[in-house]
Design a protein around this motif. Structure first.
Motif, PDB file in Angstrom:
ATOM      1  N   THR A 212       0.918  -1.474   0.174  1.00  0.00           N
ATOM      2  CA  THR A 212       0.048   0.094  -0.424  1.00  0.00           C
ATOM      3  C   THR A 212       1.236   1.128  -0.234  1.00  0.00           C
TER       4      THR A 212
ATOM      5  N   THR B  81      -5.563  -1.334  -1.988  1.00  0.00           N
ATOM      6  CA  THR B  81      -6.197  -1.027  -0.809  1.00  0.00           C
ATOM      7  C   THR B  81      -7.466  -2.129  -0.753  1.00  0.00           C
ATOM      8  N   PHE B  82      -7.988  -2.701  -1.684  1.00  0.00           N
ATOM      9  CA  PHE B  82      -8.655  -3.824  -1.528  1.00  0.00           C
ATOM     10  C   PHE B  82      -8.494  -4.678  -0.560  1.00  0.00           C
TER      11      PHE B  82
ATOM     12  N   SER C 139      -5.618  -4.921   1.862  1.00  0.00           N
ATOM     13  CA  SER C 139      -6.103  -4.098   2.936  1.00  0.00           C
ATOM     14  C   SER C 139      -6.982  -3.624   3.446  1.00  0.00           C
ATOM     15  N   ILE C 140      -8.244  -3.956   2.904  1.00  0.00           N
ATOM     16  CA  ILE C 140      -9.637  -3.512   3.609  1.00  0.00           C
ATOM     17  C   ILE C 140     -10.089  -5.422   3.886  1.00  0.00           C
ATOM     18  N   LEU C 141      -9.575  -6.024   3.004  1.00  0.00           N
ATOM     19  CA  LEU C 141     -10.475  -7.680   2.459  1.00  0.00           C
ATOM     20  C   LEU C 141     -10.441  -7.919   4.397  1.00  0.00           C
TER      21      LEU C 141
ATOM     22  N   VAL D 108     -11.301  -8.036   7.622  1.00  0.00           N
ATOM     23  CA  VAL D 108     -13.239  -9.319   7.730  1.00  0.00           C
ATOM     24  C   VAL D 108     -12.643 -10.376   7.403  1.00  0.00           C
TER      25      VAL D 108
END
Length: 534
Positions: free
Chosen positions: A305, A394-395, A397-399, A402
């Motif tokens: 990132t 970014t995708f 890192s968000i996933l 979760v």
């Protein structure tokens, strides 16, 4: 090696089938389609076949396809061979990950990193085999150039009809160059054949022991949100592998056309990306022995990132391109093997699960590079490659948080990561095992005490019976044949102890049968006293 040898020898393949490069580009599509089909097929076959046997047969098929490519003179047949090789390599990719997890279990982290390091090592060695060992050498090319330049001009008709020895020389050199580059496929195919024999030997020697271990392992652990984790990791690997392949494929074009770097520097930038990628995969073998897979994934996500953000902000700066490209390649190295090892801590990774990961990675490898190539032609003045890298970083890192939340949800079968060499204090399975073992030990001790007490009671009853028989013979021989009653014996023993009188002339019972160290009477009195206390 089988995957990366296609790039350096692509032009020679076109010459071999007498086609243009643009007319045989569909062989990539055929190989990718076979790869996806092989990954799905492996998820099914691993439930019915021995893993060593399946991998050995797949490598035999790969070896056959690689050795047959140099003799293929038809473009359609070449596409079929590429699809067959792609299918066998999809089985190998899925099966290799599952076999490592089944073999080493919770200790599979370093071995998984070593497996994926071998991918990078093969991709590094294959172009060397294709071009440095079997590629065109300088003497042939220079000889062809001299032959071409020294050809006298054609001035008359009889000279034009005369045989041209230089044309024959050029033909021999061109044919030898093509044949030499095709030898790389035969060498790689022979190496794959030797490895396939080793897998078949493993199948013959260890099938029985492995099947026994599998049957004794018990019911596999499955996370509470198993299917949700598999679906999220599908998209996670889709974005990760797609960004990795897209960056490695287009960083040369981006640096040359957008950043206006010289061609040699752009090629060096591309080599830096794959070099740091391979080096960090090698170092990850040792890092995985002392770090959790989740920690390695977190560090990789932070590095990718940050580096992609800096590449977007300073996309035309030469220093930023060099530094951030190296950081981006190092950050992308350990994500895929660490992701599989991380999921194994919370749920069992079966062949179907690994097939879903490999299919997601293959789709990302097909879709995202094609999307970048299409958009670069439409918007050449925008750093779209860096935007894609930032978006995927970014995708993912968000996933990942979760997925961690779903994996760590309370469930009776979810297991936590443990430090290698000792059980964790918070491991519910370990605590339950201790409780079960303690309960079993207590039950065994109680059973032993009960058995000992029963034996003592039986011995006391038997000896008292013998004592009463002896007393009966002394006092009244006519009653010797009457079977005594244990209850009456107990009462008579207590009465004799309190009244100190017996049947033989007022003598006490102890005078009739003397008490020695471990007499039956003492055993009987101790037993009565213990029964009273109980």
């Amino acid at each position: 090696m089988c995957i990366s040898v296609l790039g350096p020898t692509f032009e020679d393949l076109a010459v071999n089938v007498k086609k243009d490069i643009s007319n045989i580009s569909y062989i990539f599509v055929g190989r990718s389609s076979g790869y996806i089909g092989g990954s799905l097929l492996a998820g099914i076959l691993f439930d019915f076949m021995n893993p060593h046997l399946l991998l050995g047969v797949s490598m035999l098929v790969t070896s056959f396809g690689m050795c047959a490519i140099p003799f293929c003179k038809q473009a359609l047949l070449l596409t079929g061979l590429m699809s067959l090789i792609g299918m066998s390599m999809g089985i190998l990719d899925t099966g290799g990950n599952v076999l490592i997890l089944n073999t080493w279990g919770e200790q599979a982290g370093p071995h998984m990193q070593a497996l994926h390091f071998s991918f990078a090592a093969g991709a590094f060695v294959s172009p060397i085999i294709a071009k440095l060992l079997f590629g065109p050498d300088g003497n042939s090319s220079s000889a062809a150039f001299i032959a071409t330049s020294s050809t006298p001009p054609v001035t008359t008709e009889p000279i034009a009809k005369a045989p041209d020895p230089h044309a024959a020389l050029r033909y021999v050199h061109s044919r030898s160059t093509t044949l030499k580059s095709m030898w790389a496929y035969i060498v790689i195919g022979s190496f794959v054949f030797l490895v396939s024999l080793l897998f078949l030997v493993l199948y013959c020697r260890s099938s029985a022991s492995r099947d026994k271990a599998r049957t004794s392992s018990g019911k596999p652990l499955v996370a509470r949100h198993h299917m949700a984790l598999v679906a999220l990791l599908f998209f996670f690997f889709f974005a990760y592998v797609g960004a990795e392949v897209a960056y490695g494929s287009f960083i040369f074009t981006f640096a040359k056309d957008y950043a206006r770097m010289p061609q040699a520097e752009a090629a060096g930038l591309n080599s830096l990306f794959w070099g740091t990628f391979a080096a960090c995969r090698g170092l990850a073998i040792f890092f995985a022995a002392c770090m959790y897979p989740g920690t390695m994934i977190l560090l990789s996500l932070v590095g990718s990132t940050v580096s992609s953000l800096l590449l977007c902000l300073f996309s035309r700066e030469t220093v930023a391109l060099w530094v951030c490209t190296g950081l981006y390649g190092a950050s992308m190295a350990t994500t895929f093997p660490s992701g599989i090892s991380w999921l194994e801590q919370y749920t069992t990774v079966t062949a179907h699960t690994a097939a879903a990961f490999v299919v997601g990675a293959a789709l990302g490898e097909m879709v995202l590079p094609a999307l970048v190539g299409f958009l670069l032609g439409k918007f050449p003045d925008q750093p779209l490659l860096m935007y894609l890298s930032l978006a995927t970083a970014t995708f993912t890192s968000i996933l990942f948080p979760v997925m961690y939340k779903l994996a760590s949800a309370p469930s009776g079968q979810t297991r936590k990561p443990r430090v290698r060499g000792r059980p964790d204090a918070d491991d519910s399975e370990y605590r339950q095992a201790l409780l079960d073992s303690g309960a079993n030990e207590e039950e065994e001790e109680e059973e032993e005490d009960q058995d000992n007490e029963a034996d003592q009671w039986n011995d006391a009853d038997f000896e008292v019976i013998e004592m009463d028989d002896t007393t009966s013979l002394i006092s009244s021989p006519s009653k010797a044949s009457t079977p005594p009653d244990v209850t009456s014996l107990t009462g008579s023993a207590a009465a004799s102890n309190s009244q100190a009188t017996g049947p033989a002339g007022g003598a006490s019972f102890s005078d009739t049968i003397p008490l020695v160290g471990d007499s039956p009477r003492r055993k009987l009195l101790l037993s009565l006293d213990r029964e009273k206390r109980d």
